[in-house]
Design an enzyme around this catalytic site. Structure first.
Site, PDB file in Angstrom:
ATOM      1  N   LYS A  21       0.839  -1.217   0.000  1.00  0.00           N
ATOM      2  CA  LYS A  21       0.000   0.000   0.000  1.00  0.00           C
ATOM      3  C   LYS A  21       0.861   1.250   0.000  1.00  0.00           C
ATOM      4  O   LYS A  21       0.661   2.157  -0.812  1.00  0.00           O
ATOM      5  CB  LYS A  21      -0.906   0.021   1.240  1.00  0.00           C
ATOM      6  CG  LYS A  21      -1.537   1.388   1.489  1.00  0.00           C
ATOM      7  CD  LYS A  21      -2.394   1.424   2.733  1.00  0.00           C
ATOM      8  CE  LYS A  21      -1.699   1.848   3.995  1.00  0.00           C
ATOM      9  NZ  LYS A  21      -1.480   3.289   4.176  1.00  0.00           N
ATOM     10  N   ASN A  22       1.822   1.300   0.923  1.00  0.00           N
ATOM     11  CA  ASN A  22       2.555   2.558   1.075  1.00  0.00           C
ATOM     12  C   ASN A  22       3.517   2.842  -0.083  1.00  0.00           C
ATOM     13  O   ASN A  22       3.915   3.982  -0.284  1.00  0.00           O
ATOM     14  CB  ASN A  22       3.253   2.613   2.443  1.00  0.00           C
ATOM     15  CG  ASN A  22       2.224   2.817   3.552  1.00  0.00           C
ATOM     16  OD1 ASN A  22       1.090   3.217   3.290  1.00  0.00           O
ATOM     17  ND2 ASN A  22       2.603   2.524   4.786  1.00  0.00           N
ATOM     18  N   CYS A 115      -4.989   8.374   8.285  1.00  0.00           N
ATOM     19  CA  CYS A 115      -5.471   7.961   9.607  1.00  0.00           C
ATOM     20  C   CYS A 115      -5.163   9.027  10.642  1.00  0.00           C
ATOM     21  O   CYS A 115      -4.128   9.692  10.581  1.00  0.00           O
ATOM     22  CB  CYS A 115      -4.767   6.666  10.031  1.00  0.00           C
ATOM     23  SG  CYS A 115      -5.301   5.232   9.114  1.00  0.00           S
ATOM     24  N   ARG A 120       0.133  15.347  12.530  1.00  0.00           N
ATOM     25  CA  ARG A 120       0.989  14.844  11.432  1.00  0.00           C
ATOM     26  C   ARG A 120       1.372  16.013  10.516  1.00  0.00           C
ATOM     27  O   ARG A 120       0.824  16.164   9.407  1.00  0.00           O
ATOM     28  CB  ARG A 120       0.252  13.744  10.640  1.00  0.00           C
ATOM     29  CG  ARG A 120      -0.032  12.513  11.460  1.00  0.00           C
ATOM     30  CD  ARG A 120      -0.797  11.464  10.668  1.00  0.00           C
ATOM     31  NE  ARG A 120       0.059  10.677   9.791  1.00  0.00           N
ATOM     32  CZ  ARG A 120      -0.375   9.665   9.036  1.00  0.00           C
ATOM     33  NH1 ARG A 120      -1.657   9.333   9.053  1.00  0.00           N
ATOM     34  NH2 ARG A 120       0.450   9.000   8.253  1.00  0.00           N
ATOM     35  N   ASP A 304       3.462   0.455  12.425  1.00  0.00           N
ATOM     36  CA  ASP A 304       2.210  -0.071  11.860  1.00  0.00           C
ATOM     37  C   ASP A 304       1.846  -1.442  12.435  1.00  0.00           C
ATOM     38  O   ASP A 304       0.697  -1.865  12.336  1.00  0.00           O
ATOM     39  CB  ASP A 304       2.314  -0.181  10.323  1.00  0.00           C
ATOM     40  CG  ASP A 304       2.417   1.188   9.668  1.00  0.00           C
ATOM     41  OD1 ASP A 304       2.115   2.183  10.333  1.00  0.00           O
ATOM     42  OD2 ASP A 304       2.817   1.250   8.488  1.00  0.00           O
ATOM     43  N   ARG A 396      -9.234   0.334   3.391  1.00  0.00           N
ATOM     44  CA  ARG A 396      -8.333   1.304   2.750  1.00  0.00           C
ATOM     45  C   ARG A 396      -7.000   0.653   2.399  1.00  0.00           C
ATOM     46  O   ARG A 396      -6.352   1.035   1.429  1.00  0.00           O
ATOM     47  CB  ARG A 396      -8.042   2.475   3.708  1.00  0.00           C
ATOM     48  CG  ARG A 396      -9.179   3.458   3.848  1.00  0.00           C
ATOM     49  CD  ARG A 396      -8.746   4.645   4.659  1.00  0.00           C
ATOM     50  NE  ARG A 396      -7.432   5.104   4.217  1.00  0.00           N
ATOM     51  CZ  ARG A 396      -6.594   5.814   4.948  1.00  0.00           C
ATOM     52  NH1 ARG A 396      -6.919   6.183   6.152  1.00  0.00           N
ATOM     53  NH2 ARG A 396      -5.431   6.169   4.471  1.00  0.00           N
TER      54      ARG A 396
HETATM   55  N1  EPU Z   1       6.798  14.309  10.764  1.00  0.00           N
HETATM   56  C1  EPU Z   1       6.996  15.641  11.027  1.00  0.00           C
HETATM   57  N2  EPU Z   1       7.120  16.500   9.984  1.00  0.00           N
HETATM   58  C2  EPU Z   1       7.052  16.083   8.685  1.00  0.00           C
HETATM   59  C3  EPU Z   1       6.856  14.722   8.408  1.00  0.00           C
HETATM   60  C4  EPU Z   1       6.727  13.839   9.478  1.00  0.00           C
HETATM   61  O1  EPU Z   1       7.068  16.058  12.185  1.00  0.00           O
HETATM   62  O2  EPU Z   1       7.191  16.921   7.789  1.00  0.00           O
HETATM   63  C5  EPU Z   1       6.628  13.365  11.877  1.00  0.00           C
HETATM   64  C6  EPU Z   1       5.201  12.771  11.904  1.00  0.00           C
HETATM   65  O3  EPU Z   1       4.312  13.629  12.554  1.00  0.00           O
HETATM   66  C7  EPU Z   1       5.398  11.462  12.607  1.00  0.00           C
HETATM   67  C8  EPU Z   1       6.808  11.044  12.152  1.00  0.00           C
HETATM   68  O4  EPU Z   1       7.459  12.233  11.679  1.00  0.00           O
HETATM   69  O5  EPU Z   1       5.399  11.661  13.982  1.00  0.00           O
HETATM   70  C9  EPU Z   1       6.823   9.985  11.077  1.00  0.00           C
HETATM   71  O6  EPU Z   1       6.156  10.424   9.915  1.00  0.00           O
HETATM   72  P1  EPU Z   1       6.488   9.884   8.467  1.00  0.00           P
HETATM   73  O7  EPU Z   1       6.530  11.055   7.564  1.00  0.00           O
HETATM   74  O8  EPU Z   1       7.653   8.965   8.518  1.00  0.00           O
HETATM   75  O9  EPU Z   1       5.198   9.017   8.161  1.00  0.00           O
HETATM   76  P2  EPU Z   1       4.160   9.229   7.008  1.00  0.00           P
HETATM   77  O10 EPU Z   1       4.836   9.422   5.710  1.00  0.00           O
HETATM   78  O11 EPU Z   1       3.110  10.186   7.436  1.00  0.00           O
HETATM   79  C10 EPU Z   1       4.169   6.693   6.402  1.00  0.00           C
HETATM   80  C11 EPU Z   1       3.122   5.650   6.202  1.00  0.00           C
HETATM   81  C12 EPU Z   1       2.562   5.234   7.561  1.00  0.00           C
HETATM   82  C13 EPU Z   1       3.701   4.700   8.412  1.00  0.00           C
HETATM   83  C14 EPU Z   1       4.797   5.771   8.546  1.00  0.00           C
HETATM   84  C15 EPU Z   1       6.017   5.294   9.309  1.00  0.00           C
HETATM   85  C16 EPU Z   1       2.205   6.245   4.067  1.00  0.00           C
HETATM   86  C17 EPU Z   1       1.067   6.771   3.276  1.00  0.00           C
HETATM   87  N3  EPU Z   1       2.044   6.194   5.393  1.00  0.00           N
HETATM   88  O12 EPU Z   1       3.494   7.782   7.018  1.00  0.00           O
HETATM   89  O13 EPU Z   1       1.647   4.194   7.303  1.00  0.00           O
HETATM   90  O14 EPU Z   1       3.208   4.406   9.691  1.00  0.00           O
HETATM   91  O15 EPU Z   1       5.227   6.178   7.211  1.00  0.00           O
HETATM   92  O16 EPU Z   1       6.532   4.139   8.752  1.00  0.00           O
HETATM   93  O17 EPU Z   1       3.219   5.843   3.512  1.00  0.00           O
HETATM   94  C18 EPU Z   1      -0.217   2.846   7.769  1.00  0.00           C
HETATM   95  O18 EPU Z   1       0.051   2.222   6.719  1.00  0.00           O
HETATM   96  O19 EPU Z   1      -1.072   2.450   8.605  1.00  0.00           O
HETATM   97  C19 EPU Z   1       0.497   4.077   8.048  1.00  0.00           C
HETATM   98  C20 EPU Z   1       0.082   4.961   8.956  1.00  0.00           C
END
Ligand code: EPU
Length: 416
Positions: A21-22, A115, A120, A304, A396
């Site tokens: 998915k990701n 989610c 975030r 996750d 999803r």
């Molecule tokens: N963060 C910041 N600023 C930013 C970006 C991130 O402070 O500009 C913080 C976030 O608030 C969070 C942490 O950094 O506390 C990690 O965020 P990250 O950007 O790594 O995660 P993401 O891209 O929002 C993706 C996956 C998530 C998965 C995380 C960590 C997607 C669409 N989502 O989220 O997947 O948990 O990486 O591996 O790729 C899921 O599949 O259930 C899911 C939530």
């Protein structure tokens, strides 16, 4: 939509791991960088992909999606104003920002969703875009990004964010000169998105390490690319194998090396784990031992899978703990597990689970994707009928969960 699950049946067998998915939610928006048509294989048939297909059709692409093969063809007119309500339904829609910027095309996009796992922000994405030379105008409900040209630079992320690493790679693939992204995420999905960009002709090195170097190229071609398997879906089914009564659960077509942290944990608690070239089998062995784990960026234990192993902990004698360090609210399933009789509480960033508990059936409400999957696992362990409402959130990100779980012996129905 509801799942009706009659739990505590013999659960065993094998399932085929779906595409990630990701990776898919980043690779589909990234396809707009190509000058020609793109064919993607092993695309999971999940609601987040359906949503992205709607968005990319609105933008002006012709789409065909059959048998997990997605073909993305450009029509003449492309619309860079992405106002569809679908944008707010998932997180991955924010990759259109990096992809359109990378094409040096102005983009206005509604705020992305995803989610509710706490605050975030996307500050690292925006700081990276700005450093490359983009102009950003933020409005309460949307954001506009534009650039006349983008110039490679050094960007050090404050946190190894998956989203920021990918978005900056997308924005910089055609920038003048080299972009060096430091402290970047090392998740397999980064390697996959980078692999896709390379298949289109991008020049990227360092994927899977702390420093990625993107040397800008003039043009990206179309390509034919197969998305990697979903390590979190694989993990979800392997955790069922660790709890269920039966001869074990095998996940086929997976990448065992992307599952190392989970495999180590399952072996530590006392499960038997057989690792093949592209399959893993997990079987419960008695008695399992309690565990203490902290979620961290890859290659650490994935956030996750935190909610899912909390269900495993309810089946283990003694106190287990799961400390969550990535998101501030990954605990939506805890109060639902309490309704099933689990001795589970959250204190600050840690879940404390005192097992073993015979879970009781209950009426539950799912709040987020992995929380929903955790409730499904718990319902599978409870003797009797559990109803889980709002399971749209699970659909999803999991492909054909009813078919896959049924094939393992779980008595589950989807009620719409
Ligand atoms: N963060 C910041 N600023 C930013 C970006 C991130 O402070 O500009 C913080 C976030 O608030 C969070 C942490 O950094 O506390 C990690 O965020 P990250 O950007 O790594 O995660 P993401 O891209 O929002 C993706 C996956 C998530 C998965 C995380 C960590 C997607 C669409 N989502 O989220 O997947 O948990 O990486 O591996 O790729 C899921 O599949 O259930 C899911 C939530």
């Amino acid at each position: 939509m509801k799942f009706i699950i009659n739990g505590n049946k013999k659960t065993e067998g094998s399932i085929r791991n779906s595409g990630s998915k990701n990776s898919a939610v980043a690779i589909i928006p990234a396809a707009v960088l190509a000058e020609d048509d793109v064919i993607l294989r092993n695309v999971p048939d999940i609601h987040d992909v359906t949503t992205l297909i709607k968005i990319i059709k609105d933008i002006g692409y012709e789409i065909d999606f059959k048998n997990n093969i997605l073909s993305i063809k450009k029509r003449k007119k492309i619309n860079h104003r992405i106002y569809s309500d679908e944008v707010g339904r998932l997180r991955g829609s924010y990759y259109f920002m990096g992809a359109f910027l990378g094409k040096l095309q102005e983009v206005v996009i509604k705020n992305c969703g995803g989610c509710n796992l706490g605050y975030r922000p996307i500050n690292y994405h925006l700081e990276g875009f700005k450093k490359l030379g983009a102009k950003i105008v933020k409005r309460p409900d949307k954001i506009k990004l534009s650039a006349k040209n983008l110039v490679g630079c050094e960007i050090a992320l404050g946190f190894p964010s998956v989203g920021a690493t990918i978005n900056i790679m997308l924005a910089s693939v055609k920038a003048r000169g080299a972009t060096i992204i430091k402290n970047c995420a090392k998740e397999p999905e980064i390697i996959d998105v980078g692999g896709f960009l390379r298949a289109m002709g991008a020049n990227i090195s360092g994927l899977g390490t702390e420093t990625i170097v993107v040397s800008g190229v003039e043009k990206l071609n179309g390509c034919d690319y197969a998305i990697t398997s979903d390590r979190i879906e694989a993990g979800t089914y392997l955790i069922i194998g660790a709890m269920a009564n039966g001869s074990g659960v095998t996940v086929k077509n997976c990448r065992p090396n992307y599952l190392t942290a989970l495999i180590e944990l399952l072996r530590d608690v006392g499960c038997s784990v057989d690792v093949g070239i592209d399959s893993v089998t997990v079987k419960k062995e008695k008695p399992l031992k309690p565990f203490h784990i902290t979620t961290t960026p890859y290659p650490g234990f994935p956030t996750d899978l935190g909610p899912l192993i909390s269900v495993l902990a309810t089946q283990i004698q003694g106190m287990s703990t799961i400390k969550e360090t990535i998101f501030s609210n990954r605990f939506s399933h805890v109060k639902e597990l309490q309704k099933m009789g689990a001795d589970i509480i959250v204190k600050n960033d840690t879940i404390y689970i005192n097992g073993a508990t015979e879970l009781a059936p209950a009426s539950l409400v799912a709040a987020d994707l992995r929380g929903a999957a955790a409730l499904v696992l718990a319902a599978g362990m409870a003797e009797g009928k559990t109803v889980i409402d709002n399971v749209e959130v699970m659909l999803r990100g999991y492909e054909k969960p009813v078919e896959k779980l049924s094939s393992l012996g779980v008595d589950i129905k989807l009620e719409t």
